[in-house]
Design an enzyme around this catalytic site. Structure first.
Site, mmCIF file in Angstrom:
data_model
loop_
_atom_site.group_PDB
_atom_site.id
_atom_site.type_symbol
_atom_site.label_atom_id
_atom_site.label_comp_id
_atom_site.label_asym_id
_atom_site.label_seq_id
_atom_site.Cartn_x
_atom_site.Cartn_y
_atom_site.Cartn_z
ATOM 1 C CG HIS A 123 -1.891 -1.016 1.397
ATOM 2 N ND1 HIS A 123 -1.960 -1.856 2.490
ATOM 3 C CD2 HIS A 123 -2.911 -1.396 0.577
ATOM 4 C CE1 HIS A 123 -2.978 -2.697 2.347
ATOM 5 N NE2 HIS A 123 -3.565 -2.437 1.193
ATOM 6 C CE LYS B 204 -13.707 -8.507 5.094
ATOM 7 N NZ LYS B 204 -12.993 -8.189 3.882
ATOM 8 C CB SER C 257 -4.197 -6.648 4.534
ATOM 9 O OG SER C 257 -3.751 -5.403 4.080
#
Ligand code: PNS
Length: 162
Positions: free
Chosen positions: A17, A41, A127
């Site tokens: 990222h 979520k 991730s």
């Protein structure tokens, strides 16, 4: 002023990222790194924790702002005067998914999506893999910053103690 958004879940922010955000920061006047607050979520980290880690890890870039958003990304773009979304492509499977979203976002709002190819150093990185490795005590020091590494350790220690 050419302002773009780098949206994501950032659960947690990785070197992949940071690489994309930093490269976008060289191409555009302002980059908004936007964390999705997804009510459907629950992530490993809370939104305030994700924002904190993103702020820490992008502090070196003067033209990067960190924000959260909920709902549709194109609505966040409209409210914030953003005409371009920057997304990373690591693989052909990323492209399949991202193409559909990019076309839908364009249809909804006219907002363009620009794809940046992932740095090959990080093309395997996600991730979710970082979370899994950290959960089992593996070494994530080449995947995330020391600050994020510490937050991961704390998070899994908390969970073990609970
Ligand atoms: O890091 P991620 O999980 O790949 O990021 C995905 C994200 C946050 C960019 C995407 O899920 C998103 O934009 N969600 C907001 C809701 C939305 O606008 N969906 C697209 C509808 S076409």
């Amino acid at each position: 002023m050419r302002r773009v958004v780098c949206p994501g879940s950032f659960d947690p922010v990785t070197f992949g990222h940071i690489d994309i955000i930093g490269r976008a920061a060289k191409q555009y006047d302002e980059v908004v790194a936007a964390v999705l607050n997804n009510v459907n979520k629950r992530g490993l980290f809370t939104v305030p924790e994700k924002l904190d880690m993103l702020r820490q890890t992008t502090a070196e870039f003067d033209n990067v702002r960190v924000r959260e958003f909920d709902g549709l990304l194109v609505d966040f773009c409209r409210v914030n005067g953003i005409e371009t979304i920057v997304r990373s492509l690591r693989s052909v499977s990323d492209f399949d998914y991202e193409l559909q979203i990019a076309q839908m976002n364009y249809r909804l709002s006219g907002v363009e999506t620009v794809f940046m190819t992932a740095n090959p150093r990080y093309s395997f990185l996600s991730s979710s893999l970082v979370r899994e490795i950290a959960q089992h005590g593996g070494d994530v020091s080449s995947l995330v910053t020391p600050y994020v590494e510490d937050r991961l350790r704390e998070k899994f220690d908390e969970r073990r103690d609970a």
